[in-house]
Design a protein around this motif. Structure first.
Motif, PDB file in Angstrom:
ATOM      1  N   VAL A 603       0.927  -1.154   0.157  1.00 33.79           N
ATOM      2  CA  VAL A 603       0.136  -0.014  -0.009  1.00 33.79           C
ATOM      3  C   VAL A 603       0.808   1.094   0.257  1.00 33.79           C
ATOM      4  CG1 VAL A 603      -1.781   1.277   1.238  1.00 33.79           C
ATOM      5  CG2 VAL A 603      -1.923  -1.333   1.260  1.00 33.79           C
ATOM      6  N   VAL A 604       1.072   1.941  -1.107  1.00 42.60           N
ATOM      7  CA  VAL A 604       2.007   3.027  -1.177  1.00 42.60           C
ATOM      8  C   VAL A 604       1.293   4.203  -0.997  1.00 42.60           C
ATOM      9  CG1 VAL A 604       3.487   1.764  -2.854  1.00 42.60           C
ATOM     10  CG2 VAL A 604       1.758   3.254  -3.562  1.00 42.60           C
ATOM     11  N   ALA A 605       0.044   4.529  -1.053  1.00 39.35           N
ATOM     12  CA  ALA A 605      -0.811   5.507  -0.862  1.00 39.35           C
ATOM     13  C   ALA A 605      -2.213   5.108  -0.134  1.00 39.35           C
ATOM     14  CB  ALA A 605      -0.957   6.510  -1.872  1.00 39.35           C
ATOM     15  N   VAL A 623      -1.820   9.626 -10.042  1.00 38.99           N
ATOM     16  CA  VAL A 623      -0.983  10.613 -10.893  1.00 38.99           C
ATOM     17  C   VAL A 623       0.306   9.947 -10.622  1.00 38.99           C
ATOM     18  CG1 VAL A 623      -0.064  12.779 -11.462  1.00 38.99           C
ATOM     19  CG2 VAL A 623      -2.445  12.440 -11.028  1.00 38.99           C
ATOM     20  N   TYR A 624       1.049   9.445 -11.748  1.00 34.71           N
ATOM     21  CA  TYR A 624       2.374   8.982 -11.450  1.00 34.71           C
ATOM     22  C   TYR A 624       3.273   9.854 -12.244  1.00 34.71           C
ATOM     23  CZ  TYR A 624       6.719   6.374 -12.100  1.00 34.71           C
ATOM     24  OH  TYR A 624       7.855   6.023 -12.049  1.00 34.71           O
ATOM     25  N   ASP A 625       4.314  10.643 -11.409  1.00 40.26           N
ATOM     26  CA  ASP A 625       5.362  11.592 -12.066  1.00 40.26           C
ATOM     27  C   ASP A 625       6.673  10.940 -12.241  1.00 40.26           C
ATOM     28  OD1 ASP A 625       6.874  13.635 -13.047  1.00 40.26           O
ATOM     29  OD2 ASP A 625       6.272  15.106 -11.619  1.00 40.26           O
ATOM     30  N   LEU A 635      -8.644  12.161  -3.860  1.00 36.16           N
ATOM     31  CA  LEU A 635      -9.989  11.825  -3.560  1.00 36.16           C
ATOM     32  C   LEU A 635     -10.575  13.366  -3.570  1.00 36.16           C
ATOM     33  CD1 LEU A 635     -12.249  10.165  -2.502  1.00 36.16           C
ATOM     34  CD2 LEU A 635     -11.725  10.784  -0.094  1.00 36.16           C
ATOM     35  N   ASP A 636     -11.564  13.396  -4.641  1.00 39.51           N
ATOM     36  CA  ASP A 636     -12.221  14.564  -4.733  1.00 39.51           C
ATOM     37  C   ASP A 636     -11.589  15.595  -5.155  1.00 39.51           C
ATOM     38  OD1 ASP A 636     -14.615  13.038  -4.829  1.00 39.51           O
ATOM     39  OD2 ASP A 636     -14.763  13.216  -2.290  1.00 39.51           O
ATOM     40  N   GLY A 637     -10.556  15.482  -5.931  1.00 43.00           N
ATOM     41  CA  GLY A 637      -9.566  16.741  -6.361  1.00 43.00           C
ATOM     42  C   GLY A 637      -8.549  16.969  -5.272  1.00 43.00           C
ATOM     43  N   HIS A 638      -8.420  16.076  -4.271  1.00 42.81           N
ATOM     44  CA  HIS A 638      -7.419  16.662  -3.237  1.00 42.81           C
ATOM     45  C   HIS A 638      -6.477  15.595  -2.993  1.00 42.81           C
ATOM     46  CE1 HIS A 638      -9.726  20.428  -2.674  1.00 42.81           C
ATOM     47  NE2 HIS A 638     -10.883  19.743  -2.405  1.00 42.81           N
ATOM     48  N   ALA A 639      -5.371  15.988  -2.569  1.00 44.81           N
ATOM     49  CA  ALA A 639      -4.378  14.878  -2.080  1.00 44.81           C
ATOM     50  C   ALA A 639      -4.251  15.101  -0.525  1.00 44.81           C
ATOM     51  CB  ALA A 639      -2.905  15.080  -2.618  1.00 44.81           C
ATOM     52  N   THR A 640      -3.960  14.224   0.546  1.00 46.00           N
ATOM     53  CA  THR A 640      -3.983  14.567   1.819  1.00 46.00           C
ATOM     54  C   THR A 640      -2.528  13.691   2.230  1.00 46.00           C
ATOM     55  OG1 THR A 640      -5.165  12.438   2.175  1.00 46.00           O
ATOM     56  CG2 THR A 640      -6.449  14.401   1.958  1.00 46.00           C
ATOM     57  N   ILE A 641      -2.236  13.833   3.374  1.00 48.46           N
ATOM     58  CA  ILE A 641      -1.236  13.228   4.049  1.00 48.46           C
ATOM     59  C   ILE A 641      -1.214  11.751   3.903  1.00 48.46           C
ATOM     60  CG2 ILE A 641      -0.045  13.040   6.050  1.00 48.46           C
ATOM     61  CD1 ILE A 641      -1.039  15.575   7.163  1.00 48.46           C
ATOM     62  N   GLU A 689      -2.838  20.147 -10.338  1.00 43.93           N
ATOM     63  CA  GLU A 689      -3.933  19.895  -9.738  1.00 43.93           C
ATOM     64  C   GLU A 689      -5.166  20.666  -9.993  1.00 43.93           C
ATOM     65  OE1 GLU A 689      -3.022  21.208  -5.735  1.00 43.93           O
ATOM     66  OE2 GLU A 689      -1.530  19.588  -5.398  1.00 43.93           O
ATOM     67  N   HIS A 690      -4.856  21.650 -10.788  1.00 41.67           N
ATOM     68  CA  HIS A 690      -6.086  22.398 -11.221  1.00 41.67           C
ATOM     69  C   HIS A 690      -7.031  21.480 -12.614  1.00 41.67           C
ATOM     70  CE1 HIS A 690      -8.789  25.592 -13.211  1.00 41.67           C
ATOM     71  NE2 HIS A 690      -8.395  25.031 -14.410  1.00 41.67           N
ATOM     72  N   ASP A 691      -6.169  20.588 -13.472  1.00 41.00           N
ATOM     73  CA  ASP A 691      -6.806  19.832 -14.209  1.00 41.00           C
ATOM     74  C   ASP A 691      -7.471  18.709 -13.575  1.00 41.00           C
ATOM     75  OD1 ASP A 691      -6.362  21.608 -16.300  1.00 41.00           O
ATOM     76  OD2 ASP A 691      -4.310  20.508 -16.511  1.00 41.00           O
TER      77      ASP A 691
END
Length: 707
Positions: A603-605, A623-625, A635-641, A689-691
């Protein structure tokens, strides 16, 4: 304890017999412990200047605590202030403080009425109730002096050496501008300044009342304002002076080779500068990094014939500001290789490339013998490199994929300007460290390339790979929105159609109550037992940057087991799996380290849900960079800790994209999802993040950023 100490005190001895201790006078206050406001005690040219009646303070000590540790003793501070009035008569003020513990700083606020522009002297002594210390000015001590200055300095004049009024043809972004500021007041010690959006700072003149120069490196185009306030010795600030000017775009490169010349070419045409002749080890028409404006690049074979050179300098004077950058893809990372350099006699004034030390590769920028390193090259992986030397500060910086890496350092380039080289560097009598791999879009600037431009140069615009709106299905497949590969529906998978608007249930009792679709007119419904949907082959390259988006609504608020929303398989296991873990009440991104039977998934994220996932569902994105080796679950456009993880070694999967199922530990399909899925979207590259916030609403994001 009462203030002060008695002339004779008694302490209990070890024998139980009282022993007399003679009182010692307090210690003489030390000049180093005296303050006028926050300024040190000074006299003559070192005296303090204040903007009002100051607060004097001193730390006072009684030596009795040296003989009786742990016992609190009290001392009083006695201040004396004096000056000579305009009539030649001395004026004197005295003040005795209440008792305070030894060692404490005792502040006294001088009363108003101190004359302006007059030298005022002061000293202090300590009293323990019985004896006085010497004055702080006695013996090796000194009197403290201050002057009350009641006038603010005059406004500063601003002379814009590089931005004359009404001149729009001056240099812009990445080129330093200089402003001379000078106040008519003769007691100015500093000039506080700020530009819109920064920087903010203080410029100090070389002498009291002199002028100062402010250096400004613009990092964006548009109108700009410099605001300056003169500051005098007393801390007074003048009224603000303002200078408005306009910053132009950064000027174009002084040399630019795209290296996108036709296959079979023997030289590289220059967008700017001189064409570069190519050695026989250079092949044009090689692959270009996706998402860039490049159509092709040049491949260098790493031999003595694999180079390009214009046979002339690209940097006219390496001691002046310059920047050099390129898109690069190494074919190997186990040896030193050079992207670009410039000859300086029998050596090189600078070199940009790859260093391999003890089997560990890193990107490098060498200027005047100082080497900056950072980032991790990977064989067959594109990266954008940019080295910047700022002659104004004397510092060099290295950017990898738009991010400054390593630590900038002082450097002193050689003055000699020889021929510019691509794919090799001069050392001693010959060339070494030859590049093996692709090179493209080589640019040389005679200015600073600012961070925003570094990001822009390294940007790769995402490309839509597929958008499945899941509105309809025919012959067991749901089409891709633009005619691409469809999703094949497995057993138990259906397309739910929302109401068609032909009737309204609240008005017409015969109108059937049909639930609305998640997004648009329809969505995919999965039964949690055998239902899924899949493409015929892989959609995203999991070894390169990608973005996936989907909308999901769980049918069960607490599934009996983990359920998989999206996965893409290799030969034996899934390269990635987005699943819901009911025990954690969270969506998880699970990835094995290798494509092997039974390889454990990590479980990486993870991102937790605040509700049960019903209602209108949730928008999930992955999203993999590959440039930063980071993968993020949104989740719903947001990344969390906890929703972003390092992924340095993403491997390429060969299997199709799966919706609603994934591999289990025994290698079989399982973890079937019970619920609804809509708006599956896949991109090569990284959405910003906007997209990402636009995914799942039935439209395409603008793809206006690269994150």
């Amino acid at each position: 304890m009462a203030a002060g100490c008695a002339a004779v005190a008694f302490v209990a001895g070890t024998s139980g017999v009282a022993a007399a201790v003679d009182n010692l006078p307090p210690k003489q206050p030390l000049v180093g412990d005296l303050k006028t406001d926050s300024k040190a005690c000074g006299t003559g040219d070192e005296k303090a200047y204040v903007g009002g009646a100051p607060r004097l303070s001193a730390a006072l000590y009684d030596p009795v605590e040296d003989d009786r540790p742990g016992e609190v003793t009290m001392v009083k501070g006695e201040y004396e202030v004096w000056w000579t009035g305009p009539d030649g008569v001395e004026q004197r003020l005295t003040h005795t403080m209440p008792g305070m513990p030894s060692g404490f700083r005792q502040p006294w606020q001088v009363p108003d009425g101190i004359p302006a522009n007059t030298v005022v002297s002061w000293h202090v002594r300590a009293f323990d109730g019985t004896a006085y210390s010497p004055w702080s000015s006695e013996g090796d001590g000194t009197v403290c002096e201050f002057v009350y200055d009641d006038e603010a300095p005059q406004k500063a004049a601003i002379d814009a050496l590089d931005y004359p009024p009404d001149a729009w043809s001056v240099d812009g972004v990445g080129v330093y501008g200089h402003f001379t500021v000078n106040s008519p007041s003769d007691d100015v010690v500093a000039y506080d300044y700020n530009f819109i959006g920064g920087p903010y700072g203080t410029a100090r003149p070389d002498r009291l009342g002199g002028s100062a120069t402010i250096s400004f490196l613009p990092d964006r185009t548009g109108p700009q304002t410099l605001t300056v306030m003169a500051v005098d010795r007393a801390g007074h600030r003048s009224a603000a002076s303002r200078y408005e000017f306009f910053v132009r775009r950064g000027r174009a490169p002084v040399a630019h080779w795209t290296l996108a010349d036709p296959a079979g070419s023997t030289s590289a045409g220059a967008e700017t500068g001189t064409a570069a002749r190519a050695g026989s080890g250079v092949t044009f028409g090689a692959q270009a990094p996706q998402g860039t404006a490049l159509a092709s690049t040049a491949r260098l074979d790493g031999s003595s014939h694999g180079y390009l050179t214009p046979d002339a300098p690209a940097v006219a004077d390496p001691r002046r500001t310059f920047a050099v950058g390129a898109w690069v893809r190494p074919a190997q990372t186990d040896r030193n290789m050079t992207v670009a350099s410039q000859d300086a006699g029998q050596s090189a004034s600078f070199a940009l490339g790859l260093r391999a030390r003890d089997g560990v590769p890193t990107w490098s920028f060498t200027v005047g013998g100082v080497q900056l390193t950072g980032g991790t090259p990977e064989t067959g992986e594109w990266a954008h490199l940019l080295g910047v030397y700022d002659a104004e500060t004397g510092r060099a910086r290295l950017y990898v994929n738009g991010h400054q890496t390593g630590t900038e350092a002082q450097a002193a380039p050689a003055a000699t300007a020889g021929a510019f080289q691509l794919g090799r560097v001069r050392d001693g009598q010959g060339y070494h460290d030859r590049w093996h791999g692709e090179l493209g879009d080589v640019r040389v600037h005679d200015r600073v390339v600012v961070p925003g431009e570094a990001t822009e140069l390294s940007s790769r615009k995402p490309r839509l790979l597929g958008h499945w709106s899941l509105e309809t299905a025919a012959d067991g497949t749901s089409p891709e929105l633009y005619g691409g590969t469809p999703l094949r529906l497995g057993p138990g998978a259906t397309i739910h159609r929302g109401p068609d608007g032909s009737c309204i249930p609240d008005i017409d009792p015969d109108c059937p109550a049909i639930p609305y679709a998640l997004v648009g007119d329809g969505h995919l419904t999965l039964d949690g037992e055998s239902a899924y949907a899949a493409t015929e082959g892989p959609v995203v390259d999991t070894s390169d940057s990608f973005t996936l988006g989907v909308v999901v609504r769980l049918a069960d608020s607490e599934p009996a087991h983990p359920v998989t929303l999206l996965s893409q398989a290799g030969e034996h296991t899934d390269a990635f799996k987005v699943r819901y873990e009911p025990s954690a009440h969270a969506w998880q991104l699970v990835m094995p380290q290798r494509d092997e039977q039974g390889a454990p998934g990590s479980v990486v994220a993870q991102t937790a849900m605040a509700d049960d996932g019903e209602g209108q569902g949730h928008r999930i994105a992955v999203v993999y960079d590959d440039a930063t080796d980071k993968i993020t679950l949104y989740l719903d456009g947001h990344a969390t800790i906890g929703s972003t993880a390092d992924l340095p070694d993403g491997w390429r999967s060969s299997g199709p994209l799966q919706v609603g199922r994934g591999h289990t530990g025994d290698g079989w399909w399982g973890e079937y999802l019970h619920g609804d899925v809509d708006e599956v979207q896949a991109f090569s590259g990284v959405l910003g993040e906007h997209d990402i916030s636009q995914l799942g609403w039935g439209t395409e994001p603008c793809l206006c950023w690269y994150g």
